[in-house]
Design a protein around this motif. Sequence first.
Motif, PDB file in Angstrom:
ATOM      1  N   MET A   1       0.844  -1.196   0.000  1.00  0.00           N
ATOM      2  CA  MET A   1       0.000   0.000   0.000  1.00  0.00           C
ATOM      3  C   MET A   1       0.876   1.242   0.000  1.00  0.00           C
ATOM      4  O   MET A   1       1.600   1.492   0.952  1.00  0.00           O
ATOM      5  CB  MET A   1      -0.907   0.022   1.229  1.00  0.00           C
ATOM      6  N   GLN A   2       0.843   1.984  -1.084  1.00  0.00           N
ATOM      7  CA  GLN A   2       1.609   3.214  -1.188  1.00  0.00           C
ATOM      8  C   GLN A   2       0.832   4.203  -2.041  1.00  0.00           C
ATOM      9  O   GLN A   2       0.327   3.850  -3.111  1.00  0.00           O
ATOM     10  CB  GLN A   2       2.989   2.960  -1.802  1.00  0.00           C
ATOM     11  N   ALA A   3       0.722   5.428  -1.564  1.00  0.00           N
ATOM     12  CA  ALA A   3      -0.033   6.447  -2.286  1.00  0.00           C
ATOM     13  C   ALA A   3       0.790   6.976  -3.448  1.00  0.00           C
ATOM     14  O   ALA A   3       1.919   7.428  -3.271  1.00  0.00           O
ATOM     15  CB  ALA A   3      -0.415   7.585  -1.348  1.00  0.00           C
ATOM     16  N   ARG A   4       0.223   6.882  -4.643  1.00  0.00           N
ATOM     17  CA  ARG A   4       0.891   7.441  -5.811  1.00  0.00           C
ATOM     18  C   ARG A   4       0.713   8.963  -5.832  1.00  0.00           C
ATOM     19  O   ARG A   4      -0.255   9.499  -5.307  1.00  0.00           O
ATOM     20  CB  ARG A   4       0.298   6.869  -7.094  1.00  0.00           C
ATOM     21  N   GLN A   5       1.637   9.638  -6.472  1.00  0.00           N
ATOM     22  CA  GLN A   5       1.501  11.072  -6.718  1.00  0.00           C
ATOM     23  C   GLN A   5       1.086  11.242  -8.177  1.00  0.00           C
ATOM     24  O   GLN A   5       1.846  10.931  -9.096  1.00  0.00           O
ATOM     25  CB  GLN A   5       2.806  11.818  -6.445  1.00  0.00           C
ATOM     26  N   LEU A   6      -0.126  11.721  -8.395  1.00  0.00           N
ATOM     27  CA  LEU A   6      -0.719  11.747  -9.719  1.00  0.00           C
ATOM     28  C   LEU A   6      -0.648  13.141 -10.330  1.00  0.00           C
ATOM     29  O   LEU A   6      -0.613  14.149  -9.616  1.00  0.00           O
ATOM     30  CB  LEU A   6      -2.185  11.305  -9.642  1.00  0.00           C
ATOM     31  N   PRO A   7      -0.654  13.218 -11.656  1.00  0.00           N
ATOM     32  CA  PRO A   7      -0.688  14.526 -12.320  1.00  0.00           C
ATOM     33  C   PRO A   7      -2.061  15.173 -12.195  1.00  0.00           C
ATOM     34  O   PRO A   7      -3.080  14.491 -12.011  1.00  0.00           O
ATOM     35  CB  PRO A   7      -0.361  14.183 -13.783  1.00  0.00           C
ATOM     36  N   THR A   8      -2.099  16.475 -12.335  1.00  0.00           N
ATOM     37  CA  THR A   8      -3.343  17.232 -12.175  1.00  0.00           C
ATOM     38  C   THR A   8      -4.482  16.745 -13.068  1.00  0.00           C
ATOM     39  O   THR A   8      -5.628  16.621 -12.595  1.00  0.00           O
ATOM     40  CB  THR A   8      -3.086  18.726 -12.433  1.00  0.00           C
ATOM     41  N   PRO A   9      -4.242  16.431 -14.359  1.00  0.00           N
ATOM     42  CA  PRO A   9      -5.363  16.021 -15.224  1.00  0.00           C
ATOM     43  C   PRO A   9      -6.109  14.781 -14.758  1.00  0.00           C
ATOM     44  O   PRO A   9      -7.261  14.567 -15.160  1.00  0.00           O
ATOM     45  CB  PRO A   9      -4.674  15.766 -16.582  1.00  0.00           C
ATOM     46  N   ARG A  10      -5.487  13.958 -13.915  1.00  0.00           N
ATOM     47  CA  ARG A  10      -6.187  12.767 -13.438  1.00  0.00           C
ATOM     48  C   ARG A  10      -7.444  13.145 -12.656  1.00  0.00           C
ATOM     49  O   ARG A  10      -8.438  12.416 -12.663  1.00  0.00           O
ATOM     50  CB  ARG A  10      -5.272  11.920 -12.547  1.00  0.00           C
ATOM     51  N   GLY A  11      -7.423  14.292 -11.974  1.00  0.00           N
ATOM     52  CA  GLY A  11      -8.591  14.733 -11.224  1.00  0.00           C
ATOM     53  C   GLY A  11      -9.790  14.983 -12.107  1.00  0.00           C
ATOM     54  O   GLY A  11     -10.938  14.734 -11.709  1.00  0.00           O
ATOM     55  N   TRP A  12      -9.556  15.465 -13.329  1.00  0.00           N
ATOM     56  CA  TRP A  12     -10.661  15.706 -14.262  1.00  0.00           C
ATOM     57  C   TRP A  12     -11.281  14.392 -14.727  1.00  0.00           C
ATOM     58  O   TRP A  12     -12.462  14.345 -15.076  1.00  0.00           O
ATOM     59  CB  TRP A  12     -10.157  16.491 -15.481  1.00  0.00           C
ATOM     60  N   ALA A  13     -10.465  13.337 -14.752  1.00  0.00           N
ATOM     61  CA  ALA A  13     -10.927  12.059 -15.316  1.00  0.00           C
ATOM     62  C   ALA A  13     -11.776  11.256 -14.339  1.00  0.00           C
ATOM     63  O   ALA A  13     -12.534  10.376 -14.766  1.00  0.00           O
ATOM     64  CB  ALA A  13      -9.726  11.225 -15.757  1.00  0.00           C
ATOM     65  N   TRP A  14     -11.675  11.516 -13.042  1.00  0.00           N
ATOM     66  CA  TRP A  14     -12.342  10.665 -12.059  1.00  0.00           C
ATOM     67  C   TRP A  14     -13.854  10.667 -12.209  1.00  0.00           C
ATOM     68  O   TRP A  14     -14.497   9.630 -12.055  1.00  0.00           O
ATOM     69  CB  TRP A  14     -11.937  11.082 -10.648  1.00  0.00           C
ATOM     70  N   LEU A  15     -14.434  11.824 -12.492  1.00  0.00           N
ATOM     71  CA  LEU A  15     -15.889  11.881 -12.643  1.00  0.00           C
ATOM     72  C   LEU A  15     -16.329  11.117 -13.887  1.00  0.00           C
ATOM     73  O   LEU A  15     -17.332  10.397 -13.864  1.00  0.00           O
ATOM     74  CB  LEU A  15     -16.345  13.338 -12.712  1.00  0.00           C
ATOM     75  N   GLN A  16     -15.574  11.238 -14.975  1.00  0.00           N
ATOM     76  CA  GLN A  16     -15.885  10.507 -16.197  1.00  0.00           C
ATOM     77  C   GLN A  16     -15.764   9.001 -15.975  1.00  0.00           C
ATOM     78  O   GLN A  16     -16.612   8.217 -16.419  1.00  0.00           O
ATOM     79  CB  GLN A  16     -14.953  10.950 -17.325  1.00  0.00           C
ATOM     80  N   GLU A  17     -14.712   8.584 -15.263  1.00  0.00           N
ATOM     81  CA  GLU A  17     -14.539   7.161 -14.976  1.00  0.00           C
ATOM     82  C   GLU A  17     -15.612   6.660 -14.030  1.00  0.00           C
ATOM     83  O   GLU A  17     -16.026   5.501 -14.091  1.00  0.00           O
ATOM     84  CB  GLU A  17     -13.140   6.929 -14.403  1.00  0.00           C
ATOM     85  N   GLY A  18     -16.069   7.530 -13.132  1.00  0.00           N
ATOM     86  CA  GLY A  18     -17.180   7.167 -12.257  1.00  0.00           C
ATOM     87  C   GLY A  18     -18.448   6.909 -13.044  1.00  0.00           C
ATOM     88  O   GLY A  18     -19.201   5.974 -12.735  1.00  0.00           O
ATOM     89  N   PHE A  19     -18.687   7.717 -14.072  1.00  0.00           N
ATOM     90  CA  PHE A  19     -19.855   7.489 -14.935  1.00  0.00           C
ATOM     91  C   PHE A  19     -19.736   6.163 -15.667  1.00  0.00           C
ATOM     92  O   PHE A  19     -20.718   5.414 -15.783  1.00  0.00           O
ATOM     93  CB  PHE A  19     -19.999   8.627 -15.948  1.00  0.00           C
ATOM     94  N   ARG A  20     -18.553   5.839 -16.159  1.00  0.00           N
ATOM     95  CA  ARG A  20     -18.356   4.568 -16.855  1.00  0.00           C
ATOM     96  C   ARG A  20     -18.581   3.389 -15.919  1.00  0.00           C
ATOM     97  O   ARG A  20     -19.183   2.373 -16.310  1.00  0.00           O
ATOM     98  CB  ARG A  20     -16.944   4.508 -17.444  1.00  0.00           C
ATOM     99  N   LEU A  21     -18.112   3.521 -14.681  1.00  0.00           N
ATOM    100  CA  LEU A  21     -18.307   2.450 -13.710  1.00  0.00           C
ATOM    101  C   LEU A  21     -19.788   2.284 -13.392  1.00  0.00           C
ATOM    102  O   LEU A  21     -20.298   1.162 -13.317  1.00  0.00           O
ATOM    103  CB  LEU A  21     -17.507   2.744 -12.437  1.00  0.00           C
ATOM    104  N   TRP A  22     -20.475   3.399 -13.205  1.00  0.00           N
ATOM    105  CA  TRP A  22     -21.926   3.347 -12.945  1.00  0.00           C
ATOM    106  C   TRP A  22     -22.659   2.708 -14.114  1.00  0.00           C
ATOM    107  O   TRP A  22     -23.589   1.911 -13.916  1.00  0.00           O
ATOM    108  CB  TRP A  22     -22.451   4.757 -12.689  1.00  0.00           C
ATOM    109  N   TRP A  23     -22.252   3.014 -15.320  1.00  0.00           N
ATOM    110  CA  TRP A  23     -22.921   2.505 -16.512  1.00  0.00           C
ATOM    111  C   TRP A  23     -22.811   0.990 -16.629  1.00  0.00           C
ATOM    112  O   TRP A  23     -23.663   0.354 -17.239  1.00  0.00           O
ATOM    113  CB  TRP A  23     -22.338   3.185 -17.752  1.00  0.00           C
ATOM    114  N   ARG A  24     -21.770   0.407 -16.024  1.00  0.00           N
ATOM    115  CA  ARG A  24     -21.597  -1.041 -16.080  1.00  0.00           C
ATOM    116  C   ARG A  24     -22.638  -1.770 -15.233  1.00  0.00           C
ATOM    117  O   ARG A  24     -22.990  -2.910 -15.527  1.00  0.00           O
ATOM    118  CB  ARG A  24     -20.182  -1.414 -15.629  1.00  0.00           C
ATOM    119  N   ASN A  25     -23.132  -1.126 -14.182  1.00  0.00           N
ATOM    120  CA  ASN A  25     -24.181  -1.722 -13.350  1.00  0.00           C
ATOM    121  C   ASN A  25     -24.952  -0.603 -12.653  1.00  0.00           C
ATOM    122  O   ASN A  25     -24.821  -0.398 -11.443  1.00  0.00           O
ATOM    123  CB  ASN A  25     -23.577  -2.680 -12.321  1.00  0.00           C
TER     124      ASN A  25
END
Length: 256
Positions: A1-25
């Motif tokens: 368990m180690q926290a990655r340091q992510l680039p700023t644009p990843r924050g914009w993608a989380w909501l879109q990926e959340g929609f894709r995950l919701w769409w699966r079920n």
Amino acid sequence: MQARQLPTPRGWAWLQEGFRLWWRNPALLSFLAFAYLLVLIIVSLFPFIGQPIASLLMPVLSLGVLNGCRAIDQGRKVGPDVLFSGFKSNVQSLVTVGGIYLVASLLVLVLTSLVDRGALLEAMTSGRMDEQTASSPNVLFSLLVALALSTPVMMAYWFAPLLAGWWGLTAPKAMFFSFHACLRNWRPFLAYALALMLFGALIPGLIVGVLGLISPTLATLVSVPLPLILIPVVFASFYCNARDVFDVPVNDVPKG
């Protein structure tokens, strides 16, 4: 368990990926999101003890929602009972996380009393705020103080349920590593907050407003299903940022 340091644009993608995950079920994720809220609301209705108990249960139920998201993400079939799966995983630490979060939140409200003589604290505890109190400069300033003080509290809580439930950490360690992970990724989280405001509030509100000028009935028809989609998508996005920052375990959660 180690926290990655992510680039700023990843924050914009989380909501879109959340929609894709919701769409699966969508059925399961929608049930988990609204059942989570409903359980906490019902529990909090009990006089005197309702609010504290709801705070203690919040991390346990949050882990259940995350377990459901993880199962969908990994292609495993689970039922609605996954909401209560957090009761099988390090419950003592999860409840302690809720207790620490409750005490810290109350402490923030108490500290704001130094600014507005307890107006905000009274409004939060009573659930009522009149127009004169809401427009008071002292209350507005105390809201800013509360936001500043509650931000580190939220950072310490954000990943704590999954760290306690999936990796079996004690409550203090889970909240410490959660704070560290959020601090290390403050840029993508800032982008994520902006995405939530933009796509979760401003754009839907603008669309409903424009439709209202054309047809009030059409605006109503659009505004009703929006929360039914947005709320579970936001819950799913919580899992997506956790998956991005940490390696999500494949095996069952630790028992304890």
